[in-house]
Design a protein around this motif. Structure first.
Motif, PDB file in Angstrom:
ATOM      1  N   GLN A   1       2.146  -1.094  -6.629  1.00 58.08           N
ATOM      2  CA  GLN A   1       3.156  -2.085  -7.013  1.00 58.08           C
ATOM      3  C   GLN A   1       4.565  -1.552  -6.773  1.00 58.08           C
ATOM      4  O   GLN A   1       5.519  -2.317  -6.742  1.00 58.08           O
ATOM      5  CB  GLN A   1       2.987  -2.449  -8.504  1.00 58.08           C
ATOM      6  CG  GLN A   1       1.660  -3.084  -8.832  1.00 58.08           C
ATOM      7  CD  GLN A   1       1.480  -4.432  -8.148  1.00 58.08           C
ATOM      8  OE1 GLN A   1       2.424  -5.180  -7.962  1.00 58.08           O
ATOM      9  NE2 GLN A   1       0.252  -4.731  -7.761  1.00 58.08           N
ATOM     10  N   THR A   2       4.693  -0.230  -6.650  1.00 59.80           N
ATOM     11  CA  THR A   2       6.016   0.372  -6.477  1.00 59.80           C
ATOM     12  C   THR A   2       6.053   1.241  -5.231  1.00 59.80           C
ATOM     13  O   THR A   2       5.066   1.878  -4.872  1.00 59.80           O
ATOM     14  CB  THR A   2       6.366   1.253  -7.691  1.00 59.80           C
ATOM     15  OG1 THR A   2       5.378   2.275  -7.820  1.00 59.80           O
ATOM     16  CG2 THR A   2       6.415   0.449  -8.969  1.00 59.80           C
ATOM     17  N   ASN A   3       7.196   1.281  -4.594  1.00 55.46           N
ATOM     18  CA  ASN A   3       7.465   2.142  -3.447  1.00 55.46           C
ATOM     19  C   ASN A   3       6.375   2.061  -2.372  1.00 55.46           C
ATOM     20  O   ASN A   3       5.730   3.053  -2.066  1.00 55.46           O
ATOM     21  CB  ASN A   3       7.656   3.590  -3.916  1.00 55.46           C
ATOM     22  CG  ASN A   3       8.338   4.426  -2.859  1.00 55.46           C
ATOM     23  OD1 ASN A   3       8.968   3.908  -1.953  1.00 55.46           O
ATOM     24  ND2 ASN A   3       8.200   5.731  -2.974  1.00 55.46           N
ATOM     25  N   PRO A   4       6.180   0.877  -1.773  1.00 53.31           N
ATOM     26  CA  PRO A   4       5.123   0.758  -0.762  1.00 53.31           C
ATOM     27  C   PRO A   4       5.519   1.429   0.547  1.00 53.31           C
ATOM     28  O   PRO A   4       6.678   1.432   0.949  1.00 53.31           O
ATOM     29  CB  PRO A   4       4.988  -0.749  -0.570  1.00 53.31           C
ATOM     30  CG  PRO A   4       6.338  -1.277  -0.897  1.00 53.31           C
ATOM     31  CD  PRO A   4       6.870  -0.386  -1.983  1.00 53.31           C
ATOM     32  N   ARG A   5       4.541   2.021   1.210  1.00 52.24           N
ATOM     33  CA  ARG A   5       4.742   2.592   2.541  1.00 52.24           C
ATOM     34  C   ARG A   5       4.304   1.585   3.607  1.00 52.24           C
ATOM     35  O   ARG A   5       4.893   1.500   4.667  1.00 52.24           O
ATOM     36  CB  ARG A   5       3.938   3.881   2.663  1.00 52.24           C
ATOM     37  CG  ARG A   5       3.889   4.516   4.039  1.00 52.24           C
ATOM     38  CD  ARG A   5       5.115   5.302   4.452  1.00 52.24           C
ATOM     39  NE  ARG A   5       5.518   6.352   3.578  1.00 52.24           N
ATOM     40  CZ  ARG A   5       5.199   7.622   3.728  1.00 52.24           C
ATOM     41  NH1 ARG A   5       4.438   8.010   4.696  1.00 52.24           N
ATOM     42  NH2 ARG A   5       5.641   8.509   2.866  1.00 52.24           N
ATOM     43  N   TYR A   6       3.244   0.826   3.290  1.00 50.74           N
ATOM     44  CA  TYR A   6       2.726  -0.180   4.210  1.00 50.74           C
ATOM     45  C   TYR A   6       2.710  -1.529   3.508  1.00 50.74           C
ATOM     46  O   TYR A   6       2.408  -1.614   2.326  1.00 50.74           O
ATOM     47  CB  TYR A   6       1.307   0.173   4.656  1.00 50.74           C
ATOM     48  CG  TYR A   6       1.211   1.543   5.271  1.00 50.74           C
ATOM     49  CD1 TYR A   6       1.596   1.757   6.587  1.00 50.74           C
ATOM     50  CD2 TYR A   6       0.750   2.626   4.538  1.00 50.74           C
ATOM     51  CE1 TYR A   6       1.526   3.023   7.153  1.00 50.74           C
ATOM     52  CE2 TYR A   6       0.676   3.892   5.099  1.00 50.74           C
ATOM     53  CZ  TYR A   6       1.060   4.082   6.397  1.00 50.74           C
ATOM     54  OH  TYR A   6       1.001   5.319   6.954  1.00 50.74           O
ATOM     55  N   VAL A   7       3.039  -2.585   4.257  1.00 52.47           N
ATOM     56  CA  VAL A   7       3.078  -3.932   3.691  1.00 52.47           C
ATOM     57  C   VAL A   7       2.257  -4.851   4.588  1.00 52.47           C
ATOM     58  O   VAL A   7       2.475  -4.917   5.801  1.00 52.47           O
ATOM     59  CB  VAL A   7       4.524  -4.460   3.594  1.00 52.47           C
ATOM     60  CG1 VAL A   7       4.543  -5.878   3.065  1.00 52.47           C
ATOM     61  CG2 VAL A   7       5.352  -3.548   2.720  1.00 52.47           C
TER      62      VAL A   7
ATOM     63  N   TYR B   1       0.844  -1.195   0.000  1.00 45.77           N
ATOM     64  CA  TYR B   1       0.000   0.000   0.000  1.00 45.77           C
ATOM     65  C   TYR B   1       0.878   1.242   0.000  1.00 45.77           C
ATOM     66  O   TYR B   1       1.968   1.249   0.573  1.00 45.77           O
ATOM     67  CB  TYR B   1      -0.894   0.032   1.244  1.00 45.77           C
ATOM     68  CG  TYR B   1      -1.953  -1.049   1.259  1.00 45.77           C
ATOM     69  CD1 TYR B   1      -3.174  -0.859   0.623  1.00 45.77           C
ATOM     70  CD2 TYR B   1      -1.736  -2.249   1.905  1.00 45.77           C
ATOM     71  CE1 TYR B   1      -4.150  -1.845   0.632  1.00 45.77           C
ATOM     72  CE2 TYR B   1      -2.698  -3.241   1.925  1.00 45.77           C
ATOM     73  CZ  TYR B   1      -3.900  -3.031   1.289  1.00 45.77           C
ATOM     74  OH  TYR B   1      -4.857  -4.012   1.308  1.00 45.77           O
ATOM     75  N   ASP B   2       0.360   2.315  -0.613  1.00 42.23           N
ATOM     76  CA  ASP B   2       1.085   3.580  -0.593  1.00 42.23           C
ATOM     77  C   ASP B   2       0.742   4.344   0.687  1.00 42.23           C
ATOM     78  O   ASP B   2       0.088   3.822   1.578  1.00 42.23           O
ATOM     79  CB  ASP B   2       0.787   4.404  -1.854  1.00 42.23           C
ATOM     80  CG  ASP B   2      -0.668   4.838  -1.963  1.00 42.23           C
ATOM     81  OD1 ASP B   2      -1.443   4.653  -1.001  1.00 42.23           O
ATOM     82  OD2 ASP B   2      -1.044   5.357  -3.025  1.00 42.23           O
ATOM     83  N   LYS B   3       1.165   5.600   0.782  1.00 44.05           N
ATOM     84  CA  LYS B   3       0.969   6.355   2.019  1.00 44.05           C
ATOM     85  C   LYS B   3      -0.493   6.670   2.314  1.00 44.05           C
ATOM     86  O   LYS B   3      -0.843   6.985   3.440  1.00 44.05           O
ATOM     87  CB  LYS B   3       1.788   7.645   1.998  1.00 44.05           C
ATOM     88  CG  LYS B   3       1.344   8.657   0.979  1.00 44.05           C
ATOM     89  CD  LYS B   3       2.204   9.895   1.046  1.00 44.05           C
ATOM     90  CE  LYS B   3       1.741  10.912   0.041  1.00 44.05           C
ATOM     91  NZ  LYS B   3       2.515  12.135   0.125  1.00 44.05           N
ATOM     92  N   ASN B   4      -1.369   6.564   1.303  1.00 43.92           N
ATOM     93  CA  ASN B   4      -2.806   6.799   1.501  1.00 43.92           C
ATOM     94  C   ASN B   4      -3.591   5.495   1.595  1.00 43.92           C
ATOM     95  O   ASN B   4      -4.797   5.490   1.443  1.00 43.92           O
ATOM     96  CB  ASN B   4      -3.355   7.655   0.359  1.00 43.92           C
ATOM     97  CG  ASN B   4      -2.741   9.025   0.343  1.00 43.92           C
ATOM     98  OD1 ASN B   4      -2.542   9.646   1.387  1.00 43.92           O
ATOM     99  ND2 ASN B   4      -2.401   9.511  -0.835  1.00 43.92           N
TER     100      ASN B   4
END
Length: 150
Positions: free
Chosen positions: A95-101, A87-90
């Motif tokens: 698929q790229t540069n995740p903030r949350y996994v 997941y991204d920051k929102n």
């Protein structure tokens, strides 16, 4: 009143002390605002992480077959028995540069009477290192269906 060269006016000394006091006060206030912002972000992360983990856990509880996959994991990356959703920051899937996994490990234990499906759900924040936000475990026992008439 006659002024002596090299002597400071008391007014200027007082102004220096006032400026020093305000600078120290502003620094302390800024630190409080930064700490409050961090707490608010952590609280928001935890709330959203709990919602995502409970959603996956509820989907595990609605499984009717040991070979069934919860809908939330259908588009997840799979490596061995572990499913990963980024997941991204929102908190939008990315698929790229995740903030949350979100990592989900499905373990299936087969017995004579049926199958126990256990889901271990871990949600981590990947920003300045990886830190666990929330972890949840869910289990569902699926009895073996017998062929017989009712």
């Amino acid at each position: 009143m006659r002024r002596i060269p090299g002597q400071m006016n008391p007014f200027f000394i007082e102004i220096i002390f006032v400026i020093l006091f305000f600078a120290i006060s502003a620094t302390a206030t800024l630190q409080l605002f930064v700490a409050a912002n961090n707490r608010a972000r952590q609280s928001s992360d935890l709330s959203v992480a709990v919602i995502h983990a409970e959603n996956i856990a509820e989907q595990v509880l609605t499984m009717t077959s040991p070979n069934e996959l919860p809908p939330a994991l259908k588009n997840a990356r799979q490596s061995g028995g572990k499913y990963t959703i980024d997941y991204d920051k929102n908190w939008n899937r990315t698929q790229t540069n995740p903030r949350y996994v979100v990592g989900v490990t499905l373990n299936k234990t087969v017995t004579a009477g049926g199958t126990l499906v256990r889901a271990d759900i871990d949600i981590n924040r990947r920003h300045n290192g990886e830190r666990r936000i929330y972890s949840l475990h869910s289990e569902k026992y699926l009895p073996r269906r017998t062929g017989g008439s009712a």
